[in-house]
Design a protein around this motif. Structure first.
Motif, PDB file in Angstrom:
ATOM      1  N   ARG A  47       0.829  -1.206   0.000  1.00 42.36           N
ATOM      2  CA  ARG A  47       0.000   0.000   0.000  1.00 42.36           C
ATOM      3  C   ARG A  47       0.869   1.264   0.000  1.00 42.36           C
ATOM      4  O   ARG A  47       0.546   2.240  -0.657  1.00 42.36           O
ATOM      5  N   ARG A  48       1.990   1.206   0.722  1.00 47.94           N
ATOM      6  CA  ARG A  48       2.909   2.340   0.703  1.00 47.94           C
ATOM      7  C   ARG A  48       3.447   2.570  -0.714  1.00 47.94           C
ATOM      8  O   ARG A  48       3.526   3.705  -1.189  1.00 47.94           O
ATOM      9  N   LEU A  96       2.033   1.708  -3.567  1.00 44.83           N
ATOM     10  CA  LEU A  96       0.954   2.223  -4.416  1.00 44.83           C
ATOM     11  C   LEU A  96       0.660   3.686  -4.090  1.00 44.83           C
ATOM     12  O   LEU A  96       0.411   4.500  -4.991  1.00 44.83           O
ATOM     13  N   ALA A  97       0.680   4.027  -2.803  1.00 47.14           N
ATOM     14  CA  ALA A  97       0.403   5.412  -2.416  1.00 47.14           C
ATOM     15  C   ALA A  97       1.513   6.340  -2.911  1.00 47.14           C
ATOM     16  O   ALA A  97       1.252   7.484  -3.302  1.00 47.14           O
ATOM     17  N   ARG A 109       0.890   6.798  -6.577  1.00 47.67           N
ATOM     18  CA  ARG A 109      -0.289   7.648  -6.748  1.00 47.67           C
ATOM     19  C   ARG A 109       0.021   9.108  -6.418  1.00 47.67           C
ATOM     20  O   ARG A 109      -0.340  10.025  -7.173  1.00 47.67           O
ATOM     21  N   PHE A 120     -14.267  10.030  -3.252  1.00 48.05           N
ATOM     22  CA  PHE A 120     -13.322  10.742  -4.116  1.00 48.05           C
ATOM     23  C   PHE A 120     -12.530  11.785  -3.333  1.00 48.05           C
ATOM     24  O   PHE A 120     -11.294  11.817  -3.380  1.00 48.05           O
ATOM     25  N   GLY A 170     -12.284  12.067  -0.087  1.00 52.45           N
ATOM     26  CA  GLY A 170     -11.555  11.407   1.010  1.00 52.45           C
ATOM     27  C   GLY A 170     -10.216  10.866   0.513  1.00 52.45           C
ATOM     28  O   GLY A 170      -9.199  10.953   1.207  1.00 52.45           O
ATOM     29  N   ALA A 171     -10.225  10.329  -0.709  1.00 59.08           N
ATOM     30  CA  ALA A 171      -8.975   9.828  -1.284  1.00 59.08           C
ATOM     31  C   ALA A 171      -8.005  10.975  -1.535  1.00 59.08           C
ATOM     32  O   ALA A 171      -6.799  10.840  -1.334  1.00 59.08           O
ATOM     33  N   ALA A 207      -6.469  11.825   1.840  1.00 61.81           N
ATOM     34  CA  ALA A 207      -5.495  10.816   2.286  1.00 61.81           C
ATOM     35  C   ALA A 207      -4.226  10.867   1.433  1.00 61.81           C
ATOM     36  O   ALA A 207      -3.113  10.717   1.952  1.00 61.81           O
ATOM     37  N   THR A 208      -4.389  11.088   0.136  1.00 60.38           N
ATOM     38  CA  THR A 208      -3.212  11.133  -0.747  1.00 60.38           C
ATOM     39  C   THR A 208      -2.358  12.355  -0.432  1.00 60.38           C
ATOM     40  O   THR A 208      -1.127  12.289  -0.442  1.00 60.38           O
ATOM     41  N   GLN A 212      -2.135  13.790   2.489  1.00 61.27           N
ATOM     42  CA  GLN A 212      -1.416  13.505   3.737  1.00 61.27           C
ATOM     43  C   GLN A 212      -0.211  12.603   3.482  1.00 61.27           C
ATOM     44  O   GLN A 212       0.885  12.854   3.993  1.00 61.27           O
ATOM     45  N   PHE A 213      -0.434  11.585   2.686  1.00 59.06           N
ATOM     46  CA  PHE A 213       0.667  10.676   2.366  1.00 59.06           C
ATOM     47  C   PHE A 213       1.805  11.434   1.688  1.00 59.06           C
ATOM     48  O   PHE A 213       2.982  11.258   2.027  1.00 59.06           O
ATOM     49  N   GLU A 259       3.804  13.436   4.128  1.00 59.54           N
ATOM     50  CA  GLU A 259       4.604  12.670   5.082  1.00 59.54           C
ATOM     51  C   GLU A 259       5.695  11.822   4.424  1.00 59.54           C
ATOM     52  O   GLU A 259       6.668  11.442   5.089  1.00 59.54           O
ATOM     53  N   HIS A 260       5.523  11.492   3.163  1.00 64.37           N
ATOM     54  CA  HIS A 260       6.496  10.601   2.518  1.00 64.37           C
ATOM     55  C   HIS A 260       7.244  11.249   1.358  1.00 64.37           C
ATOM     56  O   HIS A 260       8.198  10.680   0.850  1.00 64.37           O
TER      57      HIS A 260
END
Lengths: 596, 596
Positions: free
Chosen positions: B345-346, B348-349, B352, B553, B555-556, B559-560, B562-563, B566-567
């Motif tokens: 998941r990391r 893929l995120a 993305r 949509f 919400g994604a 989350a994206t 935020q990811f 942070e990354h």
């Protein structure tokens, strides 16, 4: 020569960082002094540079081929493998009593690096054979050892590891190859194994397949897996190969890279059953396989180091040769060799720094392995074994991940020519791509690093290594100059970041496993960058002390250490932030499956 | 379907981040509203998904081929190109008066992304044709425009850019193809050009080669280069193709990727001289070429976005389908789809987040380009032109560099299957590798970003963008929740880091060019990460406000974002350290040439 083994650098690391002189004091290693090491490395370098490296391109253009179940290796490989076997190179680190050379892993490791740098596809055959030897030495009967090991060491026979099945990639719980006892101590095996490296070929007279399978009524999952040896040709009483066994290669894969190395689909038992014998005890196959895998994982890490160095050497040669564009500082009115351009130099320094750091960390790990095996004191052995086991997933995961970056930079240095296959830089980029995947993906290494290697002992081993890093930071503090200042600053920051990550992992794995494991690969990379940086810092200290003895060599060590501090160690705090401050995987897990 | 254009996401970016509604108020763009955009994107998505995407694998397995000077495209490409031309897709952003559709670049850009995502090799032919159209529109005579542009737009003919020669890769000062005036206004050209994309093929009735060459007595270096148009077939009075011109394809390259796209070596004038005509004024060729190149560089950036999205889509599909291993949190006793595993998941995120950020930055840049061309106010036009020009090397350099990482992660998600060519993930990895090289390597983009785009105006444009970032940081501060907290923290840090880097570049380029240029690529990446992160933050603000309208949509998006904070944004301070604290290139330059 397309590959020149960096013997001077290897010996520097072995002596100054990995403590070869200490290793030579261990029982049985009395002859493993610097002179021996140098002689072995020089001989290895000849074979690798003169015989194996020139075959590397040929292997890519004219891969191993399959016809009617028979696999023919790239022209030249069979003869090269004969020379490899006769030279004793398979046996460098294996016991004298089975006709190995009985040398430390620390001396075998640079030989493995050279082998892989010169020809990754070729090197895979010895790599897997090593795994088979390890498994037999660990769990085989004396008769099995006597039958197989000397022949595997001489190169008359080779070995394979048969784990993967179509439905069972990384998840060995799903293995369903079955082994039926025949009442005479033998078994008949039935099943399909895929991704079997050098699973069939014409370079040796026999192939010893080490195979995971289930006996009738074995427990489900990984606790019901046993390890069998299934030779391609059954072995006669006198040890010679006899009748053809019922294991057949039905196809080989069409791959992105390492094309000379045949990746076989093997069918066991389509014609009545493949005869095999149990290795060790029933249902303990996974345990034995882990021994093979630890050896193989370390070796795959060396593949990463080797291919990185090969790509680096090629890029340096091109950058010195290719003339293009005037210098940005206006120091010349004519175009200059591209190595004069700052970004080309940055790319080369990145390739060099990562290669040196990953090499140093791996050799240091090899020395811990030697101490773990040979030290007189049991507690010392255990302590070093634990350190070695902590380092293996890092050597495997980090060295291979960075080999992707290094070989990619190698293409970039070549510009448009890098994209043309005839240039050769692209082959390293393609070949390297498998390294973070096979023998356990980077995520699997990272899970191992977290679960078995960090959490299980409450971070004890990790913290003992961090104490060593702190000592080095302290030692740097006494020195002056920009290299020391940068290294001190960023290694100290790296120490703080890795410490924070270890604490986070230890504290949260049980309560919030998803969040921790979402940061597992960043944790592995952070550990690699910091522990690799630690070795660069130790090299810096040695180089500064010895600079006058060899100003160019030690000066380069100092400059490379500074570069590594400023361009690689700087990443540590970013990784810490992703792992710790961001609470690991919160945002990773915030996206639901259907939102992807 | 192997590729589904992310229309919803594209429209979100166009509307919410790139200001499509504002673009539709510009003179001549009155019809370019959201409905038009949606209709165009949906039609484009059909062609790309149904016709071009399925040909992508075929192009890799059955590349364009050369025989006796004739190049035959992959089966199916000719018919697909006919549909592409007839659909009007070459002309989306070109003027109505030459039979284009006259739509904004902001609407053309997602079409270009889809084209490249579906079939990178195919898309290169329109990409180069676009460059030829731009050059003709900029510098051609009205007769030249009338002769060539409508035929290039209709797809009857295609265009190429002929810059590189064997001795002159990135360094156009070394160009030595010569053009001899014939006294009738025409020239005869003699020379060799290499790396000419779609330089010869059978998809169109004629090919208009735009060629850099030197006239007799032209000044040395880049100030003596002129631009010529050299058609494959000379053009008759009535505009139809006539006699074969003396330009011939003597070979095509054997490449790592984009194999369906023929990369030609073209010989001009081996049989008496290739007839060409000057475009614009003599010795101003480089200037016109830069216009083509700016368009082409932006488009190559879109190739990076497109191939990243394609790799992402494939990886997501595999990760949802492939069942392997139990979850680390013990939530299931059975193996689960690998998308359930945190590291998958990391990965893929990451794919993305990088794809979305690079898409958003590119679309925003396209909108600036539209305003720069169409706004009524001259000062506003100039201001937006300057922003666009600052962003082009970032869109080109950053989007393509990250496409290497994204396609590499795409392979990694597939595990061992990713290394098998039949799976398809490896093709994206191979194809993407050219993107940071052609149309100017990342270092060349970074030098442009520093020299022409940052230093020349004393950092003015860069700081105007940074002011926008600061406003967004301010707006984030008013909001609650982990996504806002992380984004605020790391975007603010990114703002500080990029500000520091801009100040460093502006202050030191003249006095210490080597040190600054050694940090040029890190500066470009830092700018990409922060300005891309800015778009993610803007998306976050919109998504939070609209969340209830479409929770999944938006919400994604949250989350994206935020990811990404942070990354990805976390890397900003590491890059700042490499560029600024480490005084740029000190350690890069500390190693002398012979120490490498």
């Amino acid at each position: 020569m397309s590959y020149t083994a960096p013997i001077k650098d290897m010996l520097f690391v072995m002596k100054e960082l990995a403590g070869l002189e200490h290793i030579a004091t261990l029982p049985g290693f009395e002859d493993a002094n610097l002179d021996t090491a140098q002689a072995v490395l020089e001989e290895s370098a000849k074979l690798c540079g003169e015989v194996l490296a020139p075959l590397n391109v040929e292997g890519d253009r004219n891969p191993s081929s399959w016809k009617d179940g028979v696999v023919t290796a790239t022209p030249g490989f069979k003869e090269a493998f004969r020379q490899f076997g006769e030279g004793g190179w398979q046996g460098v680190q294996h016991p004298l009593e089975y006709e190995g050379q009985g040398l430390p892993k620390l001396i075998a490791t640079p030989c493995v690096e050279m082998l892989n740098a010169s020809n990754l596809s070729f090197a895979l055959c010895p790599l897997l054979t090593d795994g088979a030897i390890e498994a037999l030495l660990t769990a085989g009967t004396e008769a099995q050892k006597q039958t197989y090991v000397p022949k595997l060491i001489s190169g008359e026979w080779t070995g394979t590891m048969n784990l993967t099945e179509p439905q069972a990639g990384s998840d060995l719980a799903l293995v369903r190859t079955r082994a039926e006892p025949q009442g005479d101590g033998s078994f008949k095996l039935f099943g399909t194994k895929i991704f079997i490296t050098w699973g069939e070929h014409d370079m040796a007279k026999n192939i010893a397949h080490l195979v995971l399978a289930r006996t009738p009524n074995a427990p489900e999952g990984v606790k019901g897996i046993s390890l069998f040896i299934v030779p391609k040709f059954l072995v006669n009483e006198d040890g010679s190969p006899g009748a053809r066994n019922d294991v057949h290669c039905v196809s080989i894969e069409h791959k992105l890279g390492i094309k000379a190395s045949p990746t076989a689909v093997l069918q066991f038992g389509d014609h009545g059953g493949a005869i095999g014998h149990l290795i060790g005890e029933e249902n303990r196959g996974l345990e034995y396989m882990f021994i093979m895998m630890n050896a193989a994982r370390f070796a795959v890490g060396m593949q990463g180091v080797g291919i990185s160095d090969r790509a680096y050497q090629k890029a340096v040669a091109y950058a010195k040769d290719r003339v293009q564009s005037r210098p940005v500082d206006g120091s010349a009115k004519q175009p200059v060799a591209i190595i004069q351009h700052p970004d080309v130099r940055r790319m080369l320094a990145t390739m060099r720094g990562l290669t040196e750091a990953s090499r140093a960390l791996a050799y240091v790990a090899a020395a811990h392995c030697d101490i773990a095996h040979r030290h007189a004191n049991e507690a010392t052995r255990a302590e070093h074994q634990a350190i070695y086991e902590y380092l293996v997933p890092i050597v495997k995961g980090w060295s291979t991940e960075l080999s992707i970056d290094v070989t990619s930079l190698g293409v970039q240095v070549h510009g448009g020519m890098g994209f043309i296959e005839e240039t050769g830089a692209a082959q390293y980029y393609r070949d390297a791509r498998i390294l973070p995947i096979y023998e356990g993906t980077t995520a699997i290494q990272a899970n191992d690093l977290i679960g078995r290697k960090t959490v299980r002992d409450g971070g004890k081993v990790a913290k003992s290594l961090l104490a060593g890093v702190a000592e080095t930071v302290e030692a740097l503090g006494a020195q002056q100059g920009p290299a020391f200042e940068s290294m001190k600053k960023y290694l100290a920051q790296g120490h703080r970041s890795l410490s924070a990550a270890v604490d986070f992992v230890v504290a949260n794995t049980k309560s919030d496993p998803n969040a921790v494991f979402a940061g597992s690969v960043p944790y592995l990379k952070l550990a690699g960058i910091v522990l690799g940086g630690w070795q660069m810092a130790r090299a810096l200290l040695v180089a500064a002390a010895k600079r006058d003895e060899d100003p160019s060599f030690y000066g380069a060590k100092i400059a490379t250490a500074q570069f590594y501090a400023e361009h690689v160690l700087t990443q540590a705090s970013a990784l810490e932030a992703s792992i710790v401050s961001a609470k690991g995987g919160e945002s990773v897990l915030a996206l639901s499956e259907d939102q992807f």
